[in-house]
Design an enzyme around this catalytic site. Structure first.
Site, PDB file in Angstrom:
ATOM      1  N   SER A 143       0.864  -1.182   0.000  1.00  0.00           N
ATOM      2  CA  SER A 143       0.000   0.000   0.000  1.00  0.00           C
ATOM      3  C   SER A 143       0.896   1.225   0.000  1.00  0.00           C
ATOM      4  O   SER A 143       2.083   1.148   0.312  1.00  0.00           O
ATOM      5  CB  SER A 143      -0.844   0.005   1.281  1.00  0.00           C
ATOM      6  OG  SER A 143      -1.471   1.242   1.495  1.00  0.00           O
ATOM      7  N   TYR A 156      -2.290  -1.181  10.463  1.00  0.00           N
ATOM      8  CA  TYR A 156      -2.269  -1.367   9.001  1.00  0.00           C
ATOM      9  C   TYR A 156      -0.908  -0.954   8.432  1.00  0.00           C
ATOM     10  O   TYR A 156      -0.316  -1.656   7.607  1.00  0.00           O
ATOM     11  CB  TYR A 156      -3.387  -0.539   8.363  1.00  0.00           C
ATOM     12  CG  TYR A 156      -3.576  -0.794   6.883  1.00  0.00           C
ATOM     13  CD1 TYR A 156      -4.224  -1.946   6.437  1.00  0.00           C
ATOM     14  CD2 TYR A 156      -3.115   0.106   5.921  1.00  0.00           C
ATOM     15  CE1 TYR A 156      -4.405  -2.198   5.082  1.00  0.00           C
ATOM     16  CE2 TYR A 156      -3.292  -0.136   4.572  1.00  0.00           C
ATOM     17  CZ  TYR A 156      -3.941  -1.283   4.159  1.00  0.00           C
ATOM     18  OH  TYR A 156      -4.110  -1.520   2.806  1.00  0.00           O
TER      19      TYR A 156
HETATM   20  N1  LIG Z   1      -8.571  -0.404  -1.618  1.00  0.00           N
HETATM   21  C1  LIG Z   1      -7.509   0.324  -1.307  1.00  0.00           C
HETATM   22  O1  LIG Z   1      -7.602   1.555  -1.194  1.00  0.00           O
HETATM   23  C2  LIG Z   1      -6.171  -0.332  -1.094  1.00  0.00           C
HETATM   24  C3  LIG Z   1      -5.057   0.510  -1.078  1.00  0.00           C
HETATM   25  C4  LIG Z   1      -3.803  -0.029  -0.866  1.00  0.00           C
HETATM   26  C5  LIG Z   1      -3.657  -1.388  -0.708  1.00  0.00           C
HETATM   27  N2  LIG Z   1      -4.737  -2.194  -0.728  1.00  0.00           N
HETATM   28  C6  LIG Z   1      -4.505  -3.628  -0.523  1.00  0.00           C
HETATM   29  O2  LIG Z   1      -4.971  -4.347  -1.653  1.00  0.00           O
HETATM   30  C7  LIG Z   1      -5.391  -5.647  -1.247  1.00  0.00           C
HETATM   31  C8  LIG Z   1      -6.792  -5.910  -1.779  1.00  0.00           C
HETATM   32  O3  LIG Z   1      -7.672  -4.968  -1.180  1.00  0.00           O
HETATM   33  P1  LIG Z   1      -9.062  -4.537  -1.824  1.00  0.00           P
HETATM   34  O4  LIG Z   1      -9.126  -3.081  -1.754  1.00  0.00           O
HETATM   35  O5  LIG Z   1      -9.285  -5.221  -3.092  1.00  0.00           O
HETATM   36  O6  LIG Z   1     -10.053  -5.087  -0.678  1.00  0.00           O
HETATM   37  P2  LIG Z   1     -11.375  -5.959  -0.777  1.00  0.00           P
HETATM   38  O7  LIG Z   1     -11.930  -5.966   0.597  1.00  0.00           O
HETATM   39  O8  LIG Z   1     -12.225  -5.505  -1.896  1.00  0.00           O
HETATM   40  O9  LIG Z   1     -10.813  -7.417  -1.162  1.00  0.00           O
HETATM   41  C9  LIG Z   1     -10.021  -8.157  -0.279  1.00  0.00           C
HETATM   42  C10 LIG Z   1     -10.360  -9.634  -0.466  1.00  0.00           C
HETATM   43  O10 LIG Z   1      -9.520 -10.374   0.426  1.00  0.00           O
HETATM   44  C11 LIG Z   1     -10.315 -11.362   1.040  1.00  0.00           C
HETATM   45  N3  LIG Z   1      -9.756 -11.753   2.318  1.00  0.00           N
HETATM   46  C12 LIG Z   1      -9.770 -11.046   3.478  1.00  0.00           C
HETATM   47  N4  LIG Z   1      -9.215 -11.765   4.466  1.00  0.00           N
HETATM   48  C13 LIG Z   1      -8.834 -12.944   3.896  1.00  0.00           C
HETATM   49  C14 LIG Z   1      -8.199 -14.095   4.409  1.00  0.00           C
HETATM   50  N5  LIG Z   1      -7.880 -14.201   5.702  1.00  0.00           N
HETATM   51  N6  LIG Z   1      -7.934 -15.111   3.557  1.00  0.00           N
HETATM   52  C15 LIG Z   1      -8.285 -15.033   2.253  1.00  0.00           C
HETATM   53  N7  LIG Z   1      -8.919 -13.969   1.730  1.00  0.00           N
HETATM   54  C16 LIG Z   1      -9.175 -12.940   2.551  1.00  0.00           C
HETATM   55  C17 LIG Z   1     -11.686 -10.723   1.205  1.00  0.00           C
HETATM   56  O11 LIG Z   1     -12.706 -11.705   1.390  1.00  0.00           O
HETATM   57  C18 LIG Z   1     -11.811  -9.957  -0.093  1.00  0.00           C
HETATM   58  O12 LIG Z   1     -12.417 -10.757  -1.093  1.00  0.00           O
HETATM   59  C19 LIG Z   1      -5.269  -5.689   0.268  1.00  0.00           C
HETATM   60  O13 LIG Z   1      -4.047  -6.302   0.624  1.00  0.00           O
HETATM   61  C20 LIG Z   1      -5.248  -4.219   0.650  1.00  0.00           C
HETATM   62  O14 LIG Z   1      -4.603  -3.989   1.887  1.00  0.00           O
HETATM   63  C21 LIG Z   1      -5.996  -1.700  -0.937  1.00  0.00           C
END
Ligand SMILES: NC(=O)c1ccc[n+]([C@@H]2O[C@H](COP(=O)([O-])OP(=O)(O)OC[C@H]3O[C@@H](n4cnc5c(N)ncnc54)[C@H](O)[C@@H]3O)[C@@H](O)[C@H]2O)c1
Length: 272
Positions: A143, A156
């Site tokens: 991130s 986080y």
């Molecule tokens: N959305 C943002 O702004 C953002 C920014 C920076 C980084 N990220 C990172 O990107 C990645 C994806 O995030 P996103 O925004 O798509 O979120 P999201 O919530 O849309 O998707 C995350 C997915 O991970 C799954 N998940 C959660 N815990 C789990 C576990 N223990 N085992 C298996 N699956 C699990 C959830 O069920 C979900 O389907 C994450 O690592 C997040 O930290 C997101």
């Protein structure tokens, strides 16, 4: 011509947001997709979209925080495919709350998913990739919070600094096996992440979750752009990849104007 024909690509957290879009983009390049997630319903929808576009996939319910689940998944993948070509450790959850108001249970939960989940993916899948001797890629989702540390996000931020550091070390170690490691560092991306973010203390009060969700929607930076960045990181062997203007700004500001970043870090912005 498709660039990833016959490649086998695993996406953890493939049932939503960035994981889903990444699976779709890699599928469009001819890859066979292995979706894994704790959310079976979300994976069904990801699978439907991949099928609709003519791609092939399989789906597995597996918790990245569970050694047992990840070991079982790795065994199944090995029996069916041998070794992965691309491992995408994407699953993660958000957390917000002043350090003094966070609980150790939340620390355990977030570190188990965001950090140990990435480690588990690498621990269980890399030995077969190395043994296969055909090279490959690992992509870890960090991130912008891997280099910018806002207040009330210590858990986080800790998890994402860890993912970046782990990936740096692993990249140097795996180079001799021709396995590339990329770290993706998105800014504020419009996914459902805030819905499942653990919010503690004052951060969990009132309508802060709704406000954060609205802010992400207003920002409206699409997860498809992150998916394209992941694809490009694999095809062009990129190392650290900020995605979105705010992530690039943070990346360079941290190097060139650390004092400014420190002042900026005291503003209360809901990064993820
Ligand atoms: N959305 C943002 O702004 C953002 C920014 C920076 C980084 N990220 C990172 O990107 C990645 C994806 O995030 P996103 O925004 O798509 O979120 P999201 O919530 O849309 O998707 C995350 C997915 O991970 C799954 N998940 C959660 N815990 C789990 C576990 N223990 N085992 C298996 N699956 C699990 C959830 O069920 C979900 O389907 C994450 O690592 C997040 O930290 C997101």
């Amino acid at each position: 011509m498709k660039k990833l024909n016959n490649k086998v690509v695993l996406v953890t957290g493939g049932g939503s947001g960035i994981g889903r879009e990444t699976a779709i983009e890699f599928s469009a390049q001819g890859a066979h997709i292995i979706l894994s997630d704790v959310n079976a319903v979300g994976m069904e929808e990801s699978g439907r979209l991949i099928r609709k576009a003519g791609g092939t996939f399989e789906q597995h319910v597996a918790d990245v925080a569970s050694r047992r689940d990840m070991e079982a998944l790795a065994k199944e993948v090995k029996n069916k495919h041998g070794a992965l070509d691309v491992l995408i450790n994407n699953a993660g959850i958000g957390s917000a709350g002043a350090f003094l108001e966070t609980t150790l249970d939340t620390w355990d939960k977030v570190i188990d998913i965001n950090v140990k989940g990435v480690v588990h993916g690498c621990h269980y899948f890399l030995p077969d990739m190395v043994a296969a001797g055909k090279g490959g890629s690992v992509v870890n989702l960090a991130s912008m919070a891997a280099f910018i540390a806002p207040p009330d996000m210590s858990i986080y931020t800790t998890s994402k600094f860890a993912v970046l550091g782990f990936s740096e070390s692993l990249r140097n170690e795996l180079a001799k096996h021709h396995i590339h490691v990329a770290t993706i560092c998105p800014g504020v991306i419009n996914t459902p992440i805030v819905k499942n973010t653990v919010m503690e203390g004052a951060s969990g009060q009132g309508e802060l979750r709704e406000k954060a969700i609205a802010m992400y929607q207003r920002r409206n930076y699409p997860p498809q752009k992150v998916a394209l960045a992941v694809l490009s990181a694999v095809l062009k062997q990129k190392s650290v990849v900020p995605v979105s203007p705010e992530a690039w700004l943070g990346y360079y500001a941290k190097r060139w104007a650390p004092n400014l970043v420190e002042r900026f870090g005291r503003l209360e912005l809901p990064f993820n």
